[in-house]
Design a protein around this motif. Structure first.
Motif, PDB file in Angstrom:
ATOM      1  N   VAL A 163     120.854  83.603  56.108  1.00 15.87           N
ATOM      2  CA  VAL A 163     122.092  83.267  56.802  1.00 15.87           C
ATOM      3  C   VAL A 163     122.533  84.458  57.639  1.00 15.87           C
ATOM      4  CG1 VAL A 163     124.523  82.653  56.502  1.00 15.87           C
ATOM      5  CG2 VAL A 163     122.792  81.658  55.001  1.00 15.87           C
ATOM      6  N   MET A 164     122.936  84.202  58.866  1.00 10.61           N
ATOM      7  CA  MET A 164     123.393  85.267  59.742  1.00 10.61           C
ATOM      8  C   MET A 164     124.834  85.647  59.413  1.00 10.61           C
ATOM      9  SD  MET A 164     121.751  83.947  63.343  1.00 10.61           S
ATOM     10  CE  MET A 164     121.882  85.482  64.236  1.00 10.61           C
ATOM     11  N   PRO A 165     125.227  86.870  59.700  1.00  9.34           N
ATOM     12  CA  PRO A 165     126.628  87.254  59.520  1.00  9.34           C
ATOM     13  C   PRO A 165     127.532  86.419  60.415  1.00  9.34           C
ATOM     14  CG  PRO A 165     125.230  89.176  59.863  1.00  9.34           C
ATOM     15  CD  PRO A 165     124.407  87.979  60.195  1.00  9.34           C
ATOM     16  N   PRO A 166     128.822  86.354  60.097  1.00  7.65           N
ATOM     17  CA  PRO A 166     129.733  85.590  60.948  1.00  7.65           C
ATOM     18  C   PRO A 166     129.806  86.185  62.347  1.00  7.65           C
ATOM     19  CG  PRO A 166     130.956  86.900  59.341  1.00  7.65           C
ATOM     20  CD  PRO A 166     129.523  86.969  58.946  1.00  7.65           C
ATOM     21  N   PRO A 224     114.975  90.298  58.447  1.00  2.00           N
ATOM     22  CA  PRO A 224     115.467  89.727  59.706  1.00  2.00           C
ATOM     23  C   PRO A 224     116.979  89.711  59.839  1.00  2.00           C
ATOM     24  CG  PRO A 224     114.557  88.005  58.283  1.00  2.00           C
ATOM     25  CD  PRO A 224     114.185  89.314  57.672  1.00  2.00           C
ATOM     26  N   VAL A 225     117.704  89.659  58.720  1.00  2.00           N
ATOM     27  CA  VAL A 225     119.166  89.689  58.807  1.00  2.00           C
ATOM     28  C   VAL A 225     119.655  91.122  58.989  1.00  2.00           C
ATOM     29  CG1 VAL A 225     121.330  89.173  57.629  1.00  2.00           C
ATOM     30  CG2 VAL A 225     119.417  87.585  57.451  1.00  2.00           C
ATOM     31  N   GLY A 226     119.109  92.030  58.202  1.00  2.00           N
ATOM     32  CA  GLY A 226     119.537  93.425  58.267  1.00  2.00           C
ATOM     33  C   GLY A 226     119.270  94.087  59.607  1.00  2.00           C
ATOM     34  N   ARG A 227     118.273  93.599  60.341  1.00  2.00           N
ATOM     35  CA  ARG A 227     117.903  94.186  61.630  1.00  2.00           C
ATOM     36  C   ARG A 227     118.813  93.730  62.770  1.00  2.00           C
ATOM     37  NH1 ARG A 227     112.960  96.553  62.004  1.00  2.00           N
ATOM     38  NH2 ARG A 227     112.945  96.206  64.259  1.00  2.00           N
ATOM     39  N   LEU A 228     119.580  92.680  62.562  1.00  8.53           N
ATOM     40  CA  LEU A 228     120.467  92.197  63.616  1.00  8.53           C
ATOM     41  C   LEU A 228     121.491  93.272  63.985  1.00  8.53           C
ATOM     42  CD1 LEU A 228     121.268  88.652  62.172  1.00  8.53           C
ATOM     43  CD2 LEU A 228     119.701  89.171  64.059  1.00  8.53           C
ATOM     44  N   ASP A 229     121.826  93.348  65.259  1.00 11.10           N
ATOM     45  CA  ASP A 229     122.804  94.354  65.685  1.00 11.10           C
ATOM     46  C   ASP A 229     124.151  94.166  64.992  1.00 11.10           C
ATOM     47  OD1 ASP A 229     120.676  94.762  67.522  1.00 11.10           O
ATOM     48  OD2 ASP A 229     122.068  95.766  68.857  1.00 11.10           O
ATOM     49  N   VAL A 230     124.551  92.897  64.785  1.00 10.98           N
ATOM     50  CA  VAL A 230     125.817  92.664  64.090  1.00 10.98           C
ATOM     51  C   VAL A 230     125.754  93.218  62.669  1.00 10.98           C
ATOM     52  CG1 VAL A 230     126.550  90.693  65.474  1.00 10.98           C
ATOM     53  CG2 VAL A 230     125.048  90.308  63.520  1.00 10.98           C
ATOM     54  N   SER A 231     124.574  93.162  62.033  1.00 13.66           N
ATOM     55  CA  SER A 231     124.413  93.710  60.687  1.00 13.66           C
ATOM     56  C   SER A 231     124.387  95.230  60.714  1.00 13.66           C
ATOM     57  CB  SER A 231     123.124  93.188  60.047  1.00 13.66           C
ATOM     58  OG  SER A 231     123.137  91.795  59.906  1.00 13.66           O
ATOM     59  N   LEU A 232     123.688  95.798  61.685  1.00 11.23           N
ATOM     60  CA  LEU A 232     123.607  97.259  61.777  1.00 11.23           C
ATOM     61  C   LEU A 232     124.993  97.870  61.946  1.00 11.23           C
ATOM     62  CD1 LEU A 232     120.473  97.625  64.104  1.00 11.23           C
ATOM     63  CD2 LEU A 232     120.579  97.987  61.618  1.00 11.23           C
ATOM     64  N   LEU A 233     125.829  97.250  62.782  1.00 13.41           N
ATOM     65  CA  LEU A 233     127.180  97.767  62.984  1.00 13.41           C
ATOM     66  C   LEU A 233     128.023  97.561  61.730  1.00 13.41           C
ATOM     67  CD1 LEU A 233     128.993  99.047  65.226  1.00 13.41           C
ATOM     68  CD2 LEU A 233     129.890  96.739  65.619  1.00 13.41           C
ATOM     69  N   PRO A 247     123.366  91.227  72.825  1.00 12.09           N
ATOM     70  CA  PRO A 247     123.335  89.859  72.297  1.00 12.09           C
ATOM     71  C   PRO A 247     122.198  89.646  71.297  1.00 12.09           C
ATOM     72  CG  PRO A 247     123.559  89.850  74.689  1.00 12.09           C
ATOM     73  CD  PRO A 247     123.254  91.263  74.297  1.00 12.09           C
ATOM     74  N   THR A 248     122.483  88.869  70.281  1.00  7.37           N
ATOM     75  CA  THR A 248     121.432  88.409  69.374  1.00  7.37           C
ATOM     76  C   THR A 248     120.456  87.557  70.174  1.00  7.37           C
ATOM     77  OG1 THR A 248     123.006  88.357  67.538  1.00  7.37           O
ATOM     78  CG2 THR A 248     120.980  87.069  67.279  1.00  7.37           C
ATOM     79  N   SER A 249     119.165  87.732  69.957  1.00  9.53           N
ATOM     80  CA  SER A 249     118.180  86.930  70.683  1.00  9.53           C
ATOM     81  C   SER A 249     117.908  85.636  69.929  1.00  9.53           C
ATOM     82  CB  SER A 249     116.868  87.699  70.863  1.00  9.53           C
ATOM     83  OG  SER A 249     116.183  87.805  69.627  1.00  9.53           O
ATOM     84  N   LEU A 250     117.420  84.640  70.649  1.00 13.00           N
ATOM     85  CA  LEU A 250     117.085  83.376  70.007  1.00 13.00           C
ATOM     86  C   LEU A 250     115.919  83.564  69.038  1.00 13.00           C
ATOM     87  CD1 LEU A 250     118.298  80.593  70.116  1.00 13.00           C
ATOM     88  CD2 LEU A 250     116.509  79.914  71.694  1.00 13.00           C
ATOM     89  N   GLU A 251     115.015  84.470  69.363  1.00  8.50           N
ATOM     90  CA  GLU A 251     113.901  84.741  68.455  1.00  8.50           C
ATOM     91  C   GLU A 251     114.420  85.306  67.137  1.00  8.50           C
ATOM     92  OE1 GLU A 251     110.396  84.039  67.266  1.00  8.50           O
ATOM     93  OE2 GLU A 251     110.871  83.626  69.370  1.00  8.50           O
ATOM     94  N   GLN A 252     115.440  86.159  67.203  1.00  4.42           N
ATOM     95  CA  GLN A 252     116.041  86.681  65.981  1.00  4.42           C
ATOM     96  C   GLN A 252     116.699  85.565  65.175  1.00  4.42           C
ATOM     97  OE1 GLN A 252     118.511  89.693  67.963  1.00  4.42           O
ATOM     98  NE2 GLN A 252     117.449  91.293  66.807  1.00  4.42           N
ATOM     99  N   LEU A 253     117.394  84.673  65.879  1.00  6.29           N
ATOM    100  CA  LEU A 253     118.036  83.542  65.206  1.00  6.29           C
ATOM    101  C   LEU A 253     116.995  82.697  64.483  1.00  6.29           C
ATOM    102  CD1 LEU A 253     120.728  81.186  66.744  1.00  6.29           C
ATOM    103  CD2 LEU A 253     118.716  80.228  65.632  1.00  6.29           C
ATOM    104  N   MET A 254     115.898  82.399  65.167  1.00  8.56           N
ATOM    105  CA  MET A 254     114.852  81.583  64.559  1.00  8.56           C
ATOM    106  C   MET A 254     114.213  82.291  63.369  1.00  8.56           C
ATOM    107  SD  MET A 254     112.980  79.987  67.927  1.00  8.56           S
ATOM    108  CE  MET A 254     113.655  78.550  68.794  1.00  8.56           C
ATOM    109  N   ALA A 255     114.049  83.598  63.457  1.00  7.83           N
ATOM    110  CA  ALA A 255     113.446  84.354  62.357  1.00  7.83           C
ATOM    111  C   ALA A 255     114.324  84.288  61.109  1.00  7.83           C
ATOM    112  CB  ALA A 255     113.216  85.808  62.765  1.00  7.83           C
TER     113      ALA A 255
END
Length: 411
Positions: free
Chosen positions: A390-393, A317-326, A375-383
């Motif tokens: 922990v999400m990236p800064p 779930p962290v690696g899939r975030l757009d902020v992580s992909l970039l 934008p990061t989705s709330l569903e991603q945040l909850m996941a």
């Protein structure tokens, strides 16, 4: 102890809300706060940013700053500008920004539930920022900055909120940024019990914004618990000020990136390097990504649309975030920026500033390239929170922002 409970809020006296309500302490620097508070002696900025009342150049973390905040707070109480409700209440808080409307519940949330992980967090905190909030809460004997929580929406709460907000509000203020803040006090015992019971039946809540405030509340509670031989767990310090919104009403904007250089590469070599992980298309207009995995890039006066290659998207779930992909496929391997939290070669631009701000930063020569994100989705945040990760800064930018001064929690 229940997950949340009502409390006797400290609020602006009738007719004083316009004088008091202010932006949250952490969205303005000292000079901006000084300008916004000019000619407004009762602005809550005199409490949340009290260095504005001390000589220019004063360290905002100096002891005299916290003392000044306490002095200003006590003056507002003594003058009757701020008044505490006589009985515990819940409060319904509606924000309207343009076409967007969200209505949340102001409540005292359990520190024990936070400590146990039932109120889930998703960010690391910085010790210096935590220390600042601890000193501020301790000095005032109050929590004045609410923690922004969210939950998976519930029809019982939805129906109750709709019914209760049909009444005349207790407070209705439009701030100088155009955001409307409306508040209803809920003192009916039946309604309060329904709210308490319904939330207590929920598996968990999530911290959306306010990680430093919630962590500080936990530290203050531990400190007071140790110092209180009569501790019961029912004391106000065992709870923290929160505003809780249903997930379906939350608005997360993009949180974009700008970088100072191309890692020593020419524009051509840079494009070749990023083509390993992304497909690249020319764009004729600023690129606002339409879906996850898509990015805009502004470079050399031109916009490009980047798409991450499918094989580069991991399952976690962290690696899939757009902020992580970039970060993991461009910013770190190509630009050698491995710690975006501290590296001065990268900066972050909230989506509220628009894509024009990205062009401005690059065209000025201050930055070499800009990247717009979905934008990061709330569903991603909850996941991420549910996985205890922990999400990236700088992953989320919530709008609209909660006001300071509408309701405070005395501890």
């Amino acid at each position: 102890m229940p997950l949340i409970r009502p409390f006797p809020g400290l609020r602006p006296a009738p007719g004083r809300a316009d004088d008091v309500v202010a932006p949250p302490y952490d969205v303005l620097n000292t000079e901006e706060a000084r300008e916004r508070a000019a000619g407004r002696p009762w602005s809550f900025l005199h409490i949340s940013k009290p260095e504005i009342d001390l000589p220019e150049g004063t360290n905002p973390f100096a002891a005299e700053v916290y003392a000044k905040g306490k002095e200003n707070f006590e003056r507002m109480l003594a003058e009757g500008v701020l008044v505490q409700d006589g009985e515990p209440c819940y409060y319904l808080y509606r924000l309207i920004m343009g076409e967007h409307v969200q209505t949340g519940l102001v409540a005292a949330a359990s520190v024990a539930a936070y400590d146990a992980g039932r109120i889930r967090k998703h960010e690391f905190t910085r010790p210096d920022k935590e220390d600042d909030r601890v000193r501020q809460i301790d000095s005032l004997g109050a929590q004045t900055g609410p923690v922004f929580l969210t939950y998976r929406h519930n029809t019982t709460i939805d129906d109750l909120v709709e019914r209760l907000t049909a009444a005349e509000p207790d407070m209705d203020v439009t701030a100088d940024d155009g955001v409307r803040h409306t508040l209803w006090a809920v003192s009916d015992t039946g309604a309060m019990q329904t709210i308490t019971d319904t939330f207590d039946a929920m598996e968990r809540l999530y911290v959306a914004d306010g990680h430093h405030r919630s962590a500080a509340a936990s530290r203050v509670a531990a400190k007071r618990r140790e110092a209180n031989p009569e501790h019961t767990g029912d004391e106000p310090y065992n709870f923290f000020l929160s505003v809780i919104f249903p997930d379906v009403q939350m608005q997360i904007l993009d949180y974009n990136r700008v970088v100072t250089d191309l890692g020593g590469r020419s524009e051509e070599a840079f494009m070749e390097a990023i083509a390993e992980a992304f497909t690249i298309e020319d764009a004729t207009a600023p690129v606002r990504p339409r879906a996850s995995g898509e990015f805009g890039m502004y470079l050399g006066g031109s916009w490009y649309r980047l798409r991450i290659k499918a094989e580069r998207i991991p399952e976690d779930p962290v690696g899939r975030l757009d902020v992580s992909l970039l970060q993991n496929n461009l910013i770190e391997p190509v630009l050698n920026i491995s710690d975006p939290r501290r590296d001065k070669r990268i900066d972050f631009v909230g989506g509220i500033r628009g894509l024009g701000e990205l062009e401005k930063r690059v065209d000025s020569g201050a930055m070499a390239a800009a990247f717009s994100l979905h934008p990061t989705s709330l569903e991603q945040l909850m996941a991420v929170a549910d996985a205890n990760e922990v999400m990236p800064p700088k992953s989320t930018w919530f709008e609209p922002k909660l006001a300071d001064g509408l309701v405070s929690h005395l501890i």
